[in-house]
Design a protein around this motif. Structure first.
Motif, PDB file in Angstrom:
ATOM      1  N   LEU A  84       0.796  -1.229   0.000  1.00  0.00           N
ATOM      2  CA  LEU A  84       0.000   0.000   0.000  1.00  0.00           C
ATOM      3  C   LEU A  84       0.826   1.275   0.000  1.00  0.00           C
ATOM      4  CD1 LEU A  84      -2.539  -1.133   2.747  1.00  0.00           C
ATOM      5  CD2 LEU A  84      -2.924  -1.141   0.291  1.00  0.00           C
ATOM      6  N   GLY A  85       2.129   1.163   0.274  1.00  0.00           N
ATOM      7  CA  GLY A  85       2.914   2.368   0.433  1.00  0.00           C
ATOM      8  C   GLY A  85       2.580   3.066   1.738  1.00  0.00           C
ATOM      9  N   ASN A  86       2.739   4.378   1.752  1.00  0.00           N
ATOM     10  CA  ASN A  86       2.553   5.122   3.012  1.00  0.00           C
ATOM     11  C   ASN A  86       1.088   5.397   3.318  1.00  0.00           C
ATOM     12  OD1 ASN A  86       5.306   5.165   2.978  1.00  0.00           O
ATOM     13  ND2 ASN A  86       5.512   7.365   2.785  1.00  0.00           N
ATOM     14  N   ARG A  87       0.250   4.449   3.067  1.00  0.00           N
ATOM     15  CA  ARG A  87      -1.179   4.614   3.385  1.00  0.00           C
ATOM     16  C   ARG A  87      -1.383   4.165   4.832  1.00  0.00           C
ATOM     17  NH1 ARG A  87      -1.727   4.313  -1.833  1.00  0.00           N
ATOM     18  NH2 ARG A  87      -3.569   5.088  -2.803  1.00  0.00           N
ATOM     19  N   TRP A  88      -0.936   5.005   5.750  1.00  0.00           N
ATOM     20  CA  TRP A  88      -0.868   4.595   7.142  1.00  0.00           C
ATOM     21  C   TRP A  88      -2.232   4.262   7.718  1.00  0.00           C
ATOM     22  CZ3 TRP A  88       3.767   3.218   7.400  1.00  0.00           C
ATOM     23  CH2 TRP A  88       4.804   3.971   6.829  1.00  0.00           C
ATOM     24  N   SER A  89      -3.227   4.996   7.323  1.00  0.00           N
ATOM     25  CA  SER A  89      -4.549   4.727   7.898  1.00  0.00           C
ATOM     26  C   SER A  89      -5.078   3.381   7.420  1.00  0.00           C
ATOM     27  CB  SER A  89      -5.518   5.842   7.551  1.00  0.00           C
ATOM     28  OG  SER A  89      -5.702   5.904   6.165  1.00  0.00           O
ATOM     29  N   LEU A  90      -4.782   3.036   6.176  1.00  0.00           N
ATOM     30  CA  LEU A  90      -5.207   1.726   5.676  1.00  0.00           C
ATOM     31  C   LEU A  90      -4.456   0.606   6.387  1.00  0.00           C
ATOM     32  CD1 LEU A  90      -5.538   2.153   1.811  1.00  0.00           C
ATOM     33  CD2 LEU A  90      -7.325   1.443   3.403  1.00  0.00           C
ATOM     34  N   ILE A  91      -3.171   0.821   6.566  1.00  0.00           N
ATOM     35  CA  ILE A  91      -2.359  -0.184   7.258  1.00  0.00           C
ATOM     36  C   ILE A  91      -2.849  -0.333   8.700  1.00  0.00           C
ATOM     37  CG2 ILE A  91      -0.045  -0.729   8.098  1.00  0.00           C
ATOM     38  CD1 ILE A  91       1.046   0.737   5.592  1.00  0.00           C
ATOM     39  N   ALA A  92      -3.074   0.797   9.340  1.00  0.00           N
ATOM     40  CA  ALA A  92      -3.532   0.756  10.736  1.00  0.00           C
ATOM     41  C   ALA A  92      -4.902   0.079  10.835  1.00  0.00           C
ATOM     42  CB  ALA A  92      -3.591   2.161  11.308  1.00  0.00           C
ATOM     43  N   GLY A  93      -5.683   0.222   9.799  1.00  0.00           N
ATOM     44  CA  GLY A  93      -6.988  -0.424   9.792  1.00  0.00           C
ATOM     45  C   GLY A  93      -6.914  -1.934   9.843  1.00  0.00           C
ATOM     46  N   ARG A  94      -5.787  -2.467   9.467  1.00  0.00           N
ATOM     47  CA  ARG A  94      -5.568  -3.929   9.510  1.00  0.00           C
ATOM     48  C   ARG A  94      -4.969  -4.368  10.836  1.00  0.00           C
ATOM     49  NH1 ARG A  94      -8.513  -6.915   6.771  1.00  0.00           N
ATOM     50  NH2 ARG A  94      -9.426  -5.427   5.364  1.00  0.00           N
ATOM     51  N   LEU A  95      -4.662  -3.403  11.691  1.00  0.00           N
ATOM     52  CA  LEU A  95      -4.051  -3.723  12.984  1.00  0.00           C
ATOM     53  C   LEU A  95      -4.979  -3.223  14.087  1.00  0.00           C
ATOM     54  CD1 LEU A  95      -0.565  -2.559  11.862  1.00  0.00           C
ATOM     55  CD2 LEU A  95      -1.022  -4.857  12.634  1.00  0.00           C
ATOM     56  N   GLY A  97      -6.615  -1.841  17.187  1.00  0.00           N
ATOM     57  CA  GLY A  97      -6.080  -1.139  18.343  1.00  0.00           C
ATOM     58  C   GLY A  97      -4.875  -0.273  18.055  1.00  0.00           C
ATOM     59  N   ARG A  98      -4.462  -0.252  16.800  1.00  0.00           N
ATOM     60  CA  ARG A  98      -3.320   0.601  16.433  1.00  0.00           C
ATOM     61  C   ARG A  98      -3.805   1.786  15.608  1.00  0.00           C
ATOM     62  NH1 ARG A  98       0.482  -0.965  20.002  1.00  0.00           N
ATOM     63  NH2 ARG A  98       1.062  -3.150  19.782  1.00  0.00           N
ATOM     64  N   THR A  99      -3.120   2.912  15.755  1.00  0.00           N
ATOM     65  CA  THR A  99      -3.508   4.104  15.019  1.00  0.00           C
ATOM     66  C   THR A  99      -2.547   4.356  13.866  1.00  0.00           C
ATOM     67  OG1 THR A  99      -2.145   5.641  16.266  1.00  0.00           O
ATOM     68  CG2 THR A  99      -4.297   5.095  17.187  1.00  0.00           C
ATOM     69  N   ASP A 100      -3.011   5.145  12.920  1.00  0.00           N
ATOM     70  CA  ASP A 100      -2.139   5.466  11.786  1.00  0.00           C
ATOM     71  C   ASP A 100      -0.867   6.169  12.255  1.00  0.00           C
ATOM     72  OD1 ASP A 100      -3.478   7.726  12.548  1.00  0.00           O
ATOM     73  OD2 ASP A 100      -4.003   8.366  10.530  1.00  0.00           O
ATOM     74  N   ASN A 101      -1.040   7.056  13.233  1.00  0.00           N
ATOM     75  CA  ASN A 101       0.117   7.796  13.742  1.00  0.00           C
ATOM     76  C   ASN A 101       1.129   6.844  14.387  1.00  0.00           C
ATOM     77  OD1 ASN A 101       1.181  10.444  13.915  1.00  0.00           O
ATOM     78  ND2 ASN A 101       0.735  10.519  16.087  1.00  0.00           N
ATOM     79  N   GLU A 102       0.600   5.900  15.126  1.00  0.00           N
ATOM     80  CA  GLU A 102       1.462   4.940  15.815  1.00  0.00           C
ATOM     81  C   GLU A 102       2.221   4.080  14.800  1.00  0.00           C
ATOM     82  OE1 GLU A 102      -0.831   2.466  18.388  1.00  0.00           O
ATOM     83  OE2 GLU A 102       0.848   2.024  19.705  1.00  0.00           O
TER      84      GLU A 102
END
Length: 214
Positions: A84-95, A97-102
């Motif tokens: 996904l690249g730097n799509r942090w919110s999408l990545i965080a959505g798969r984790l 309890g984790r946030t995009d910022n984290e």
DNA sequence: AAAACATGCAACCGCTACAAA
DNA sequence: GTTTGTAGCGGTTGCATGTTT
């Protein structure tokens, strides 16, 4: 250009106090999330709505998982970042309890260095130029699975198989497919990711080019 | 013990997407 | 179709803390 959301001089900035946290928690417990712009007025907090939203999402939400990332979480982040690249919110959505910022912070402070130390370019998830010179041109994850296998084996199993349930995997493929572009300079575009069973080449091409790249 | 340096994290800033008027 | 306001995202910064010299 729009004005900043909080240009009032009397707004607090910087670290949140316990008292401010409590006010925000109490307010959201009572009224629920959303309408962030109303919160400062309604709750009496001297913070802009944007700041309230961020504080809640990144720190105060009750379902947040605190503490270190587990090894399987690390692996998943790496795989998803390759996809996904730097799509942090999408990545965080798969984790959960984790946030995009984290996730973003963890990537920048730990994982990118870890990959670099393994000779893998964290940006493109392929061997760095130095190593690549001695290798056949390879693409995407197959890089780590084949050409650099000896290198990888000396480290923790960053690229080992991650077990996803069938439905989770399908959902991932669906989500991923909806946000990968066709940038031809980007190795994501034609990568078949063996672990995740996601053929990125089949991704939606309607997205703006460069969306998953720098 | 103290100064310098490195690291990690919380928060901010600027931008875009989207919805409502 | 255009304008305006809000929510959300990713990049960046600043500070607190830890480590090294």
């Amino acid at each position: 250009m729009r004005k900043p959301c909080c240009d009032k001089a009397d707004m607090n900035k910087g670290a949140w106090s316990q008292q401010e946290d409590q006010i925000l928690i109490d307010y959201i417990k009572k009224h629920g999330e959303g309408h962030w712009q109303n919160i400062p007025k309604a709750s009496g907090l001297l913070r802009c709505g944007k700041s309230c939203r961020l504080r809640w999402i990144n720190y105060l939400r009750p379902d947040l998982k605190k503490g270190n990332f587990a090894e399987d979480e690390e692996d998943l982040i790496i795989k998803l970042h390759a996809l996904l690249g730097n799509r942090w919110s999408l990545i965080a959505g798969r984790l959960p309890g984790r946030t995009d910022n984290e996730v973003k912070n963890y990537w920048n402070s730990h994982l990118s260095k870890k990959l670099t130390s393994m000779g893998i370019d964290p940006k493109h998830h392929r061997l760095s130029h130095y190593l690549a010179r001695t290798q056949t041109r390879i693409r995407g994850f197959s890089t780590a699975e084949t050409s650099s296998s000896a290198l990888i084996k000396d480290h923790k199993p960053l690229y080992h198989q991650i077990k996803l349930s069938g439905s989770a995997n399908n959902q991932l493929a669906s989500d991923a497919g909806s946000c990968i572009d066709n940038d031809d300079d980007d190795d994501h575009s034609s990568t078949l990711l063996p672990d995740l069973n996601v053929d990125v080449a089949a991704a939606d091409s309607s997205l703006p080019s460069g969306a998953a790249t720098e």
